[in-house]
Enzyme design. Structure first.
Site, PDB file in Angstrom:
ATOM      1  N   TYR A   1     -17.293 -27.550  52.452  1.00 53.74           N
ATOM      2  CA  TYR A   1     -18.724 -27.794  52.682  1.00 53.74           C
ATOM      3  C   TYR A   1     -18.990 -29.298  52.803  1.00 53.74           C
ATOM      4  O   TYR A   1     -19.659 -29.757  53.738  1.00 53.74           O
ATOM      5  CB  TYR A   1     -19.553 -27.200  51.533  1.00 53.74           C
ATOM      6  CG  TYR A   1     -21.046 -27.364  51.739  1.00 53.74           C
ATOM      7  CD1 TYR A   1     -21.798 -26.365  52.354  1.00 53.74           C
ATOM      8  CD2 TYR A   1     -21.705 -28.531  51.335  1.00 53.74           C
ATOM      9  CE1 TYR A   1     -23.157 -26.515  52.569  1.00 53.74           C
ATOM     10  CE2 TYR A   1     -23.067 -28.694  51.548  1.00 53.74           C
ATOM     11  CZ  TYR A   1     -23.791 -27.687  52.163  1.00 53.74           C
ATOM     12  OH  TYR A   1     -25.127 -27.847  52.380  1.00 53.74           O
TER      13      TYR A   1
ATOM     14  N   LYS B   1     -40.901 -10.845  34.640  1.00 53.66           N
ATOM     15  CA  LYS B   1     -41.898 -11.910  34.698  1.00 53.66           C
ATOM     16  C   LYS B   1     -41.151 -13.221  34.430  1.00 53.66           C
ATOM     17  O   LYS B   1     -40.726 -13.509  33.306  1.00 53.66           O
ATOM     18  CB  LYS B   1     -42.996 -11.690  33.663  1.00 53.66           C
ATOM     19  CG  LYS B   1     -44.132 -12.682  33.802  1.00 53.66           C
ATOM     20  CD  LYS B   1     -45.336 -12.254  32.974  1.00 53.66           C
ATOM     21  CE  LYS B   1     -46.543 -13.131  33.282  1.00 53.66           C
ATOM     22  NZ  LYS B   1     -46.296 -14.552  33.074  1.00 53.66           N
TER      23      LYS B   1
ATOM     24  N   CYS C   1     -27.765 -44.245   4.364  1.00 55.59           N
ATOM     25  CA  CYS C   1     -27.568 -45.568   3.787  1.00 55.59           C
ATOM     26  C   CYS C   1     -27.778 -45.599   2.285  1.00 55.59           C
ATOM     27  O   CYS C   1     -27.534 -46.621   1.646  1.00 55.59           O
ATOM     28  CB  CYS C   1     -28.478 -46.588   4.466  1.00 55.59           C
ATOM     29  SG  CYS C   1     -30.209 -46.394   4.013  1.00 55.59           S
TER      30      CYS C   1
HETATM   31  S1  IVH Z   1     -47.239 -11.610  40.892  1.00 53.22           S
HETATM   32  C1  IVH Z   1     -51.686 -11.535  41.832  1.00 53.22           C
HETATM   33  N1  IVH Z   1     -44.813 -11.421  39.953  1.00 53.22           N
HETATM   34  O1  IVH Z   1     -47.039 -14.991  36.213  1.00 53.22           O
HETATM   35  C2  IVH Z   1     -50.435 -11.636  41.036  1.00 53.22           C
HETATM   36  N2  IVH Z   1     -46.209 -13.129  39.094  1.00 53.22           N
HETATM   37  O2  IVH Z   1     -50.105 -14.532  35.237  1.00 53.22           O
HETATM   38  C3  IVH Z   1     -49.564 -12.649  41.567  1.00 53.22           C
HETATM   39  N3  IVH Z   1     -45.098 -14.587  37.468  1.00 53.22           N
HETATM   40  O3  IVH Z   1     -48.359 -17.745  37.312  1.00 53.22           O
HETATM   41  C4  IVH Z   1     -48.414 -12.897  40.724  1.00 53.22           C
HETATM   42  N4  IVH Z   1     -43.153 -13.564  37.493  1.00 53.22           N
HETATM   43  O4  IVH Z   1     -46.439 -17.076  38.896  1.00 53.22           O
HETATM   44  C5  IVH Z   1     -45.977 -12.086  39.891  1.00 53.22           C
HETATM   45  N5  IVH Z   1     -42.615 -11.152  39.252  1.00 53.22           N
HETATM   46  C6  IVH Z   1     -43.773 -11.814  39.193  1.00 53.22           C
HETATM   47  C7  IVH Z   1     -43.968 -12.916  38.347  1.00 53.22           C
HETATM   48  C8  IVH Z   1     -45.193 -13.556  38.323  1.00 53.22           C
HETATM   49  C9  IVH Z   1     -43.856 -14.576  36.972  1.00 53.22           C
HETATM   50  C10 IVH Z   1     -46.144 -15.559  37.096  1.00 53.22           C
HETATM   51  C11 IVH Z   1     -47.002 -15.990  38.241  1.00 53.22           C
HETATM   52  C12 IVH Z   1     -48.313 -16.383  37.608  1.00 53.22           C
HETATM   53  C13 IVH Z   1     -48.299 -15.622  36.332  1.00 53.22           C
HETATM   54  C14 IVH Z   1     -49.377 -14.561  36.410  1.00 53.22           C
END
Ligand code: IVH
Length: 702
Positions: free
Chosen positions: A53, A133, A430
């Protein structure tokens, strides 16, 4: 042996191509390298080794020098110049947050509510996408006709900050969508993250460099996104997952389900989480959330819960939004990770200001993806409250953004028979008797002058990037300098002898010379940086700047009364008193005098240091023989114009100035994508910075 790496051979090959062939080869390599980038950073399935690469990359650079670079070239990810500040970034459609659910009952209620709201349109069983999440920082990326044109952080949901220059450096972010007929405009949204391994490695390097480690991956992401210098960001291993869309205009019709749309994002070249799964009904969602909870410990990044989304985008539309969150999605937050382990003992560490902090030594245990072997116990009261005894089984907790905590002791029959933890009366380093002020929770070692622990911390602080920024003064070096009595006070750094330093472990002549050069360079640091370096209680970067701006010189500051200090904007009574107490101490005055005698200039704020010049804050590395300037002369002039000269090339380097017979530093600059300039370009920069006015004499002579 290294023939194929020989730049001359590669250079000759490239030079032999006619212009059309050079452009064609450039296009081929741009596509190839983008493909391999995707294999490595998105799919984690490389097809070629790093060396191959790097060679292709080098060849592309040579081709681009002839035929120009395409905007989506991997060489164009990292901009050369830091920004002055972050511009606002408006989201065309707001970036929403999610409502929370804390139990399976609340998830069932969410499912019922969706069905009720959908009425006759409700399917018998709703299909949900369940996703981890991700515990990072949300960003929106905008592509026009397939090309990345902008990226912004979430901010308040309406307006965030423009972080395009940092997001471009993330190798998992395609700079061009892999689609022959991309949408006219599309914004994808997702999470910027550090993977735990890369995070740990980055922190190890920071500590070795005498820099403060980041507290946790999430804060590190937030800090990195706000970096003005894309080269610093590029050196940190950020990644990005897409989890939703802002808007899509034009292009092929998008699939009707969220899961299908994310599959399109994956085809475009994005990372989409491999643990996302479509399930049926509330029960399916609960079961999947439980599976993700089990998976959580083994994941290479942090997650703080699961997100449940109605998969059918038409149903999402029918459900709509309330104020800041969609009615079609909910976040299930996992409680902070708790584990039990054995307390092997309680130790006491002494910080820069003498504060003694109890530390729990734990049998190493994994909590939320990171191995923990110590936890901060804060102060004597906390140790007494928990009644911690060596040998106890303890509950340790770690939630996303806090350092590991010992929550409690698990009672067992042997606990009462174990000796209670004795709080030391003397400094463990110390031997000085510890003191505790009536109004403080902290216990301190009063021996601010010779306690080795305080001295080590004071030297590290003095040399830190935001203070005197001593190149080459890593933690291990500081430990040795103190242990061997070579440095008994900060000012001793200026009297170090190169022969003595070369004899330290893991030091050679060259590193010793680099360290001494690094120390030498600090003599020209401005007053505010020296004030930070002195470690005056309560004085951080902002206060130091206020003091320097107000007084101009160190003499004026030393002559100030307590009342005058307390009256300064941004200082106030508490800080003013602390500064006065520090500066009134004869030992501190003596140390300041020693620094002056050593040549530290405490460069006054008001001096004509080419304020705002093109060179302020820039770091140069000189290599090879320059046509007209001697090394020392070039160095002196760069520094006079507000720049810095360092001895080795790193991602922090702004420019490498290369002359004849430039060696490995040039190779390193190319590898790190640091801009390389020649003497003529350096003279242009000096000229543009106004250096001519500052050192007319020199130029007239030269
Ligand atoms: S969907 C309308 N999917 O969690 C909903 N959010 O409170 C749009 N986050 O700051 C967000 N993982 O960035 C979604 N798999 C996921 C997520 C996610 C983390 C975060 C998001 C936002 C917060 C929502």
């Amino acid at each position: 042996m290294l023939d194929d790496l020989d730049p001359a051979a590669l250079g000759a090959r490239v030079a032999a191509l006619d212009p059309a062939a050079a452009a064609a080869r450039r296009d081929h390599l741009t596509d190839q390298l983008n493909h391999h980038n995707h294999r490595y950073h998105v799919l984690a399935a490389p097809e070629i080794d790093d060396r191959t690469y790097d060679l292709l990359y080098r060849e592309l650079e040579l081709l681009e020098a002839r035929a120009g670079a395409r905007a989506d070239s991997p060489t164009q990810r990292v901009g050369a110049t830091p920004l002055d500040g972050l511009a606002p970034f408006a989201h065309r459609t707001p970036m929403l947050s999610l409502a929370n659910a804390f139990s399976s009952d609340e998830l069932a209620e969410f499912d019922q509510r969706c069905k009720k709201l959908l009425g006759d349109d409700a399917p018998g069983v709703i299909a949900y996408m369940v996703e981890p999440k991700l515990d990072g920082v949300a960003c929106e990326l905008v592509y026009e006709r397939g090309a990345l044109v902008g990226a912004g952080s979430r901010g308040d949901g309406q307006v965030g900050e423009d972080v395009t220059h940092v997001v471009r450096t993330i190798r998992a972010v395609p700079t061009r969508l892999a689609d022959a007929a991309p949408p006219d405009r599309v914004s994808v949204r997702g999470e910027v993250l550090f993977e735990l391994e890369g995070f740990a490695e980055m922190n190890r390097a920071r500590v070795a460099n005498g820099e403060r480690p980041f507290e946790n991956p999430r804060n590190a992401v937030a800090g990195t996104l706000r970096q003005l210098d894309p080269r610093i960001a590029a050196a940190r291993p950020l990644t990005f997952f897409v989890h939703s869309f802002g808007e899509v205009e034009g292009g092929a019709e998008m699939p009707p389900a969220h899961s299908g749309q994310l599959a399109v994002a994956a085809r475009w070249g994005f990372r989409v989480n491999e643990h996302n799964q479509v399930v049926h009904g509330a029960e399916g969602a609960v079961a999947r959330i439980e599976e993700l909870r089990q998976l959580r410990r083994g994941l290479p990044y942090e997650i703080d819960g699961a997100v449940v989304k109605v998969d059918d985008v038409a149903l999402q539309g029918a459900l709509g939004f309330v104020t800041r969150s969609p009615r079609w999605a909910v976040a299930y937050k996992y409680p902070p990770d708790q584990v039990t382990t054995v307390l092997e003992g309680v130790g006491f560490s002494v910080g820069r200001t003498g504060v003694v902090t109890p530390v729990a030594f734990l049998r190493p245990v994994k909590v939320g993806g990171v191995t923990v072997s110590r936890a901060n116990l804060h102060n004597a009261d906390q140790v007494a409250r928990l009644d911690l005894r060596a040998g106890d089984t303890v509950v340790v907790e770690r939630s996303g953004d806090v350092i590991p905590q010992v929550v409690r002791v698990v009672p067992d029959d042997a606990h009462p028979t174990r000796p209670p933890t004795a709080y030391p009366e003397r400094c463990p380093e110390c031997g000085a008797g510890l003191v505790r002020a009536d109004d403080e929770a902290a216990t301190r070692c009063p021996d601010t002058l010779t306690c080795p622990a305080q001295l080590r911390a004071a030297i590290r602080h003095f040399g830190a990037r935001h203070a005197m920024d001593v190149d080459g003064l890593g933690e291990k070096i500081v430990d040795q300098l103190v242990a061997r009595g070579m440095v008994r006070r900060v000012s001793d750094l200026y009297t170090l002898d190169v022969d003595v330093v070369s004899a330290l472990e893991r030091m050679g002549r060259k590193s010793a010379e680099n360290l001494l050069e690094g120390v030498e360079a600090t003599k020209a640091r401005p007053l505010n940086r020296v004030l930070v370096g002195l470690g005056i209680p309560q004085v951080g970067e902002a206060t130091a700047r206020d003091l320097a701006r107000h007084f101009g010189t160190i003499d004026a500051l030393l002559a100030a009364s307590e009342a005058e200090l307390q009256g300064i904007n941004g200082v106030g009574p508490v800080v003013g008193a602390a500064v006065h107490r520090f500066l009134a101490d004869p030992l501190k005055r003596d140390e300041i005098q020693r620094l002056r005698d050593a040549g530290v200039q405490f460069v006054p704020e008001a001096a004509p240091r080419a304020v705002g010049s093109a060179l302020t804050g820039k770091t140069f590395v000189l290599t090879g023989t320059l046509p007209t300037l001697a090394r020392d002369e070039a160095k002196r002039r760069i520094e006079a114009a507000g720049g810095k000269v360092a001895s080795s090339v790193s991602a922090k380097t702004s420019f490498v100035v290369a002359g004849d017979a430039a060696g490995s530093k040039l190779d390193k600059a190319v590898a790190l994508q640091v801009p390389v300039i020649d003497e003529a370009a350096l003279l242009d920069l000096l000229e543009a910075s106004g250096e001519t006015q500052l050192s007319k004499g020199t130029r007239a002579e030269g």
